[in-house]
Design a protein around this motif. Sequence first.
Motif, PDB file in Angstrom:
ATOM      1  N   LEU A 141      -0.462 -14.881  -6.343  1.00  0.00           N
ATOM      2  CA  LEU A 141      -0.256 -15.159  -7.527  1.00  0.00           C
ATOM      3  C   LEU A 141       0.346 -14.290  -8.662  1.00  0.00           C
ATOM      4  CD1 LEU A 141      -3.019 -17.900  -8.176  1.00  0.00           C
ATOM      5  CD2 LEU A 141      -0.780 -18.206  -7.933  1.00  0.00           C
ATOM      6  N   ASN A 142      -0.075 -13.052  -8.547  1.00  0.00           N
ATOM      7  CA  ASN A 142       0.136 -11.972  -9.530  1.00  0.00           C
ATOM      8  C   ASN A 142       1.038 -11.078  -8.655  1.00  0.00           C
ATOM      9  OD1 ASN A 142      -1.500 -12.115 -11.943  1.00  0.00           O
ATOM     10  ND2 ASN A 142      -3.189 -12.702 -10.168  1.00  0.00           N
ATOM     11  N   ASN A 143       1.799 -11.273  -7.555  1.00  0.00           N
ATOM     12  CA  ASN A 143       2.746 -10.633  -6.928  1.00  0.00           C
ATOM     13  C   ASN A 143       2.542  -9.259  -6.848  1.00  0.00           C
ATOM     14  OD1 ASN A 143       5.373 -10.413  -6.076  1.00  0.00           O
ATOM     15  ND2 ASN A 143       6.174  -9.582  -8.178  1.00  0.00           N
ATOM     16  N   PHE A 144       1.194  -8.934  -6.064  1.00  0.00           N
ATOM     17  CA  PHE A 144       0.957  -7.669  -5.570  1.00  0.00           C
ATOM     18  C   PHE A 144       1.041  -7.475  -4.409  1.00  0.00           C
ATOM     19  CE2 PHE A 144      -0.771  -7.042  -9.702  1.00  0.00           C
ATOM     20  CZ  PHE A 144      -0.908  -5.567  -9.977  1.00  0.00           C
ATOM     21  N   LEU A 145       1.052  -8.748  -3.399  1.00  0.00           N
ATOM     22  CA  LEU A 145       1.181  -8.729  -1.943  1.00  0.00           C
ATOM     23  C   LEU A 145       2.580  -9.624  -1.712  1.00  0.00           C
ATOM     24  CD1 LEU A 145       0.084  -8.178   0.815  1.00  0.00           C
ATOM     25  CD2 LEU A 145      -1.280 -10.355   0.700  1.00  0.00           C
ATOM     26  N   PRO A 146       3.802  -8.974  -1.203  1.00  0.00           N
ATOM     27  CA  PRO A 146       5.044  -9.697  -1.040  1.00  0.00           C
ATOM     28  C   PRO A 146       5.015 -10.289   0.352  1.00  0.00           C
ATOM     29  CG  PRO A 146       5.117  -7.410  -0.719  1.00  0.00           C
ATOM     30  CD  PRO A 146       3.648  -7.604  -1.055  1.00  0.00           C
ATOM     31  N   LEU A 147       4.090 -11.364   0.372  1.00  0.00           N
ATOM     32  CA  LEU A 147       3.827 -12.026   1.717  1.00  0.00           C
ATOM     33  C   LEU A 147       5.102 -12.815   2.082  1.00  0.00           C
ATOM     34  CD1 LEU A 147       1.944 -12.759   4.158  1.00  0.00           C
ATOM     35  CD2 LEU A 147       1.259 -14.933   2.630  1.00  0.00           C
ATOM     36  N   GLU A 148       5.842 -13.396   1.369  1.00  0.00           N
ATOM     37  CA  GLU A 148       7.033 -14.106   1.780  1.00  0.00           C
ATOM     38  C   GLU A 148       8.002 -13.295   2.626  1.00  0.00           C
ATOM     39  OE1 GLU A 148       5.412 -17.608   0.811  1.00  0.00           O
ATOM     40  OE2 GLU A 148       7.457 -17.387   1.648  1.00  0.00           O
ATOM     41  N   SER A 149       8.195 -11.898   2.225  1.00  0.00           N
ATOM     42  CA  SER A 149       9.377 -11.196   2.723  1.00  0.00           C
ATOM     43  C   SER A 149       8.905 -10.892   4.254  1.00  0.00           C
ATOM     44  CB  SER A 149       9.430  -9.930   2.056  1.00  0.00           C
ATOM     45  OG  SER A 149       8.086  -9.063   2.089  1.00  0.00           O
TER      46      SER A 149
END
Length: 502
Positions: free
Chosen positions: A468-476
């Motif tokens: 939610l806070n964009n610290f883990l770029p999982l989608e990429s």
Amino acid sequence: MSCYPATDFGLNFVLNFISISMEIVSRYRWVFAFLVCCCALFSRAYSVKKLSGMSKVRGVNLGGWLVVEGWIKPSLFDGIPNEDMLDGTQVQFKSTLLQKYISAANGGGTNVTVDRDVPSSWETFKLWRVSDTKFQFRSNGGQFLSCDGQGDSVSATAESPTMTETFYIEINRHKVHIRLLSGIYVQATSANQLTADYQGVPGWDSNGATFEMTIVTNNLHGDYQLANGYGHDKAKEILMKHRRSFVTREDIRFVAEHGINTLRIPVGWWISLDPNPPAPFIGGTLEALDNAFSWAQYANHPALLGIELLNEPSASAVPIGVLISYYLKGYQIVRKYSSTAYVIFCQRIGNADPLELYQANIGVSNTVVDLHYYNLFDNFYNNMSAMDNIQFIYKSRLTQVQALNNANGHLVFIGEWVNEWNVKTASQAEYQDFGKAQLKVYDEASFGWSYWTVKNARNHWNFEWNILNNFLPLESSSSKRSPRNVMLLTLVCGCFYLYHIL
């Protein structure tokens, strides 16, 4: 895939586990807890699915849910009286009169003394909590402090605790009085002995019955500590609420929408005796586990993927021969009931080579070795910069994953990892790069990976917070998606924070 009825299946499973565990329980009592816990899982008529035909595991752990871990949700323990004196807490006592520490020489076996200037292992005692005011004290060698009555000396000779090994503790900030159940206070004498013969009621000045108590460690915050700390009724109320609210249907939907196809669910050994586990454990974990399968029904096919027989055995405490024997027997039992469920073997943590499990003959089909990768918990990482950590992932970790992928036998699973490190001033961009490196490398594991954990009071351990806070770029990293939104569940047999009762 196959389905099994919940009839004689579960009973036979637990009887087999009990029989093999008793062979080595006399030497390694911790084994029994783990061996019996799988029976309830197989007896629930869950289907079993193989990994072939779908993407690798990209999972998240439901830690702190069915096995309580206080550091994941500290507020669970906030209402316990004397919360810093839970079961397993290690304490030391220094006489305010003699300025010496209570000691059980050689770890126990004789009368205790009050004659040590500097505390070490002999001067450290482990609390067994009877109530918020009554405790038993276990010495380093395993014996309990004991006193028969007024005028007697305190010894460290009892192998198991009874009434004569139970004491009241009165607390005034960091000072304490210790008295027998009869009301007699123990005191340090001029002869450096500890005896039950103090006359009257002591004050809090420097007298023979007043001691300074130091809490050495207080890091055991599990189901046992919670239930024994609150008492059954209050603990049941708190745990029922926790099991309903900590992980919900919405959480499962959230992780599935972000590329997660597997849940790794730690369970305690007491689930095998649900709904009436032995005291002080509280029933209800099996019902909560059922919820996880129910919540996954919106996917095409929720199923049991595998059983992990043990979580994080210690290299310093568990000989490899004992562990291999345990894993082999566990594998054989699982195979009696399923030819397709993956059997997962966790590597020993500490100074151990994961290749030791590849070199052992512990299974011929659908076997997985679980590695836990943290850039924490070791001085090796303390002085690493952000770039040092990232390069370590790309070079050392990738090299090991590739080597194990090419080894004969087991698949490779990074069963626990986290987007946290010892870089104290890391920026969001550095966290993103660190997470990206881990995702890229752990995607190489032949079985897959699972993040620790879905929720956590510490933000960077919290999977949902990271997304939610964009610290883990999982989608990429999730280019290899399952063609179907399949929610698989891997059960981990765990018995956390019970070391004080073994």
